[in-house]
Enzyme design. Structure first.
Site, PDB file in Angstrom:
ATOM      1  N   ARG A 279     -91.840 -42.336-102.611  1.00  0.00           N
ATOM      2  CA  ARG A 279     -92.360 -41.345-101.669  1.00  0.00           C
ATOM      3  C   ARG A 279     -93.821 -41.104-102.031  1.00  0.00           C
ATOM      4  O   ARG A 279     -94.123 -40.427-103.013  1.00  0.00           O
ATOM      5  CB  ARG A 279     -91.536 -40.057-101.834  1.00  0.00           C
ATOM      6  CG  ARG A 279     -91.712 -39.049-100.718  1.00  0.00           C
ATOM      7  CD  ARG A 279     -91.185 -37.687-101.130  1.00  0.00           C
ATOM      8  NE  ARG A 279     -92.108 -37.035-102.031  1.00  0.00           N
ATOM      9  CZ  ARG A 279     -91.760 -36.160-102.985  1.00  0.00           C
ATOM     10  NH1 ARG A 279     -90.498 -35.841-103.167  1.00  0.00           N
ATOM     11  NH2 ARG A 279     -92.678 -35.609-103.766  1.00  0.00           N
ATOM     12  N   HIS A 283     -92.874 -34.055-100.627  1.00  0.00           N
ATOM     13  CA  HIS A 283     -91.505 -34.032-100.093  1.00  0.00           C
ATOM     14  C   HIS A 283     -91.532 -33.613 -98.619  1.00  0.00           C
ATOM     15  O   HIS A 283     -90.964 -34.275 -97.757  1.00  0.00           O
ATOM     16  CB  HIS A 283     -90.638 -33.070-100.909  1.00  0.00           C
ATOM     17  CG  HIS A 283     -89.312 -32.798-100.304  1.00  0.00           C
ATOM     18  ND1 HIS A 283     -88.314 -33.748-100.259  1.00  0.00           N
ATOM     19  CD2 HIS A 283     -88.823 -31.702 -99.670  1.00  0.00           C
ATOM     20  CE1 HIS A 283     -87.260 -33.234 -99.635  1.00  0.00           C
ATOM     21  NE2 HIS A 283     -87.546 -32.018 -99.263  1.00  0.00           N
ATOM     22  N   TYR A 292     -95.715 -31.520-110.247  1.00  0.00           N
ATOM     23  CA  TYR A 292     -94.620 -32.082-111.052  1.00  0.00           C
ATOM     24  C   TYR A 292     -94.697 -33.593-111.289  1.00  0.00           C
ATOM     25  O   TYR A 292     -93.836 -34.143-111.950  1.00  0.00           O
ATOM     26  CB  TYR A 292     -93.250 -31.728-110.434  1.00  0.00           C
ATOM     27  CG  TYR A 292     -93.073 -32.139-108.984  1.00  0.00           C
ATOM     28  CD1 TYR A 292     -92.714 -33.443-108.642  1.00  0.00           C
ATOM     29  CD2 TYR A 292     -93.277 -31.227-107.955  1.00  0.00           C
ATOM     30  CE1 TYR A 292     -92.566 -33.822-107.322  1.00  0.00           C
ATOM     31  CE2 TYR A 292     -93.133 -31.591-106.629  1.00  0.00           C
ATOM     32  CZ  TYR A 292     -92.775 -32.888-106.319  1.00  0.00           C
ATOM     33  OH  TYR A 292     -92.629 -33.268-105.014  1.00  0.00           O
TER      34      TYR A 292
HETATM   35  C1  LIG Z   1     -76.620 -29.456 -99.246  1.00  0.00           C
HETATM   36  C2  LIG Z   1     -78.084 -29.251 -99.454  1.00  0.00           C
HETATM   37  N1  LIG Z   1     -78.527 -28.859-100.659  1.00  0.00           N
HETATM   38  C3  LIG Z   1     -79.853 -28.674-100.875  1.00  0.00           C
HETATM   39  C4  LIG Z   1     -80.755 -28.862 -99.842  1.00  0.00           C
HETATM   40  C5  LIG Z   1     -82.254 -28.687-100.083  1.00  0.00           C
HETATM   41  N2  LIG Z   1     -82.911 -29.998-100.125  1.00  0.00           N
HETATM   42  C6  LIG Z   1     -83.584 -30.468 -99.051  1.00  0.00           C
HETATM   43  S1  LIG Z   1     -84.224 -31.992 -99.329  1.00  0.00           S
HETATM   44  C7  LIG Z   1     -83.601 -32.048-100.893  1.00  0.00           C
HETATM   45  C8  LIG Z   1     -83.847 -33.246-101.772  1.00  0.00           C
HETATM   46  C9  LIG Z   1     -83.276 -34.498-101.217  1.00  0.00           C
HETATM   47  O1  LIG Z   1     -83.706 -35.597-101.982  1.00  0.00           O
HETATM   48  P1  LIG Z   1     -83.293 -37.085-101.606  1.00  0.00           P
HETATM   49  O2  LIG Z   1     -81.853 -37.141-101.269  1.00  0.00           O
HETATM   50  O3  LIG Z   1     -83.770 -37.931-102.710  1.00  0.00           O
HETATM   51  O4  LIG Z   1     -84.088 -37.382-100.246  1.00  0.00           O
HETATM   52  P2  LIG Z   1     -85.674 -37.432 -99.993  1.00  0.00           P
HETATM   53  O5  LIG Z   1     -86.069 -36.047 -99.523  1.00  0.00           O
HETATM   54  O6  LIG Z   1     -86.332 -37.823-101.257  1.00  0.00           O
HETATM   55  O7  LIG Z   1     -85.872 -38.417 -98.900  1.00  0.00           O
HETATM   56  C10 LIG Z   1     -82.915 -30.872-101.191  1.00  0.00           C
HETATM   57  C11 LIG Z   1     -82.281 -30.574-102.482  1.00  0.00           C
HETATM   58  C12 LIG Z   1     -80.239 -29.244 -98.575  1.00  0.00           C
HETATM   59  N3  LIG Z   1     -81.039 -29.458 -97.533  1.00  0.00           N
HETATM   60  N4  LIG Z   1     -78.904 -29.461 -98.412  1.00  0.00           N
END
Ligand SMILES: Cc1ncc(C[n+]2csc(CCOP(=O)(O)OP(=O)(O)O)c2C)c(N)n1
Ligand SMILES: [Mg+2]
Length: 387
Positions: A279, A283, A292
């Protein structure tokens, strides 16, 4: 079919172009398991298990898709900074993973995305402007999933893998030979929903491809906080194959996803594809990654840029000249303009519309909330009149 019969079988592609494992050039000795067909330097290499043979037009098409997707994404980020969108989740750096896998799909296949799959949406024919309504806060989704077999963006991390598994089980019951792809991230791989979908899809032999974009971060959590083993190896414990592909190599992503889809169509069940990528941006626009992670990490990945390596390859192979790149630049700018104008012209919705489409039919709680909200709105009108 039993779980044992599908266990840890490495998918193989029948191809006359296959070269022996010994002869195959492994461009990244540090990661021998990484499937790569195009090195970061833009050099075309062969792989013993995966091959691809594309026409010049198809190669140019993949490059064009990646460039236009990046341009669209940059415009959306700028629109958020200008206050036109509430939020944006950029796909910067993940163009090859999304275009490669997206272009492997057939029209009758079905996609369950996260909130970052703008490149896959592009491949499915969803107009990019439709992706922006939700991020502007004027609608709940913006497109009809059944038109392009592209489900609505899903924010609840990992939940779409269960939806995909159930849908794929339905496809198998219908006797169709289409396949389903569930996109998710490295962070999502820690969710119970993902483990459950792995179990169900394995034991029911569902025609689903789990496409994990390991972009190294789940907001501020690095992948080493998600797993002790490479993510693709998780599949083995569930009884289906896993493969790690260079997620910045559009050709390898296309070849590996095609292979996994064909496997699903043949009734051989799920595959986990781990697209190893990065990425490059934040985010979302609400995040500041400088808090971080080190700049050097991003710089190292910039050298592996998915678009740059494809451009180098096209130029070296004499497939594209200056006129091609100039025309694409013009096309990119007009896409940016079209997106900007479309977003600014999006009408604000009727405030009561938020209560629509919560349930297919009426619901007492929604009716109550609608009435409360209407009364609240009306109270402003009364106080203005009373003055
Ligand atoms: C069930 C749930 N827990 C927490 C969140 C908050 N949240 C949004 S994005 C994220 C991280 C996701 O990371 P990843 O799966 O690696 O996907 P990326 O954003 O890196 O594409 C979190 C914890 C959420 N949306 N849904
Ligand atoms: Mg991630």
């Amino acid at each position: 079919m039993t779980v044992e019969s599908t266990a840890a079988r490495k998918p193989r592609r029948s191809s006359t172009k296959r070269v022996s494992a010994k002869k195959a050039q492994q461009s990244d000795p540090a990661q021998p398991e990484l499937v790569q067909l195009l090195t970061p330097e833009g050099e075309r290499v062969e792989h013993p298990d995966y091959s691809i043979d594309l026409t010049p037009d198809e190669l140019l098409g993949l490059y064009r898709d990646m460039v236009l997707t990046r341009r669209f994404d940059a415009e959306a980020t700028a629109l958020q900074r200008q206050g036109e969108l509430g939020l944006w989740a950029s796909l910067l750096g993940q163009e090859a993973a999304q275009i490669g896998s997206g272009r492997a799909l057939r029209d009758d296949d079905y996609v369950f995305p996260t909130y970052r799959e703008h490149g896959v949406a592009w491949c499915r024919g969803v107009d990019p402007t439709n992706l922006l309504g939700m991020f502007r806060g004027v609608n709940h989704g913006g497109w009809d999933p059944s038109t392009n077999n592209f489900h609505l963006y899903t924010i609840v991390i990992g939940s779409q893998t269960l939806h995909a598994t159930g849908y794929a089980m339905g496809v198998a019951k219908d006797g169709a030979d289409s396949a389903v792809v569930a996109y998710f991230g490295d962070g999502a791989s820690s969710q119970g929903d993902v483990a459950e979908s792995f179990t169900f899809s394995a034991v029911y032999n569902a025609p689903v491809v789990f496409f994990c974009q390991n972009n190294q971060w789940a907001i501020s959590e690095p992948t080493e906080r998600q797993t002790r083993v490479p993510l693709y190896q998780r599949a083995q414990g569930f009884g289906f194959p896993g493969v790690r592909v260079d997620g910045n190599d559009v050709l390898a992503c296309l070849a590996v996803t095609r292979d996994a889809l064909e496997r699903a169509r043949r009734g051989e069940g799920p595959t986990l594809v781990e697209a190893f990528t990065y990425r490059m941006g934040a985010h979302t626009t609400s995040d500041d990654p400088t808090k971080y992670r080190a700049d050097e990490e991003r710089e190292a990945w910039e050298a592996k840029d998915p678009i740059l390596r494809m451009r180098t390859y096209l130029e070296k192979a004499g497939l594209a000249d200056a006129a091609f790149f100039e025309e694409l630049e013009t096309e990119s700018e007009s896409l940016g303009r079209r997106v900007r104008e479309a977003v600014r012209a999006m009408p604000d919705p009727d405030q009561m519309a938020i209560f629509e489409n919560v349930y297919a039919d009426g619901h007492a709680l929604v009716d109550e909330e609608r009435a409360q909200f209407a009364a609240y709105q009306a109270s402003f009108a009364e106080s203005v009149e009373g003055k």
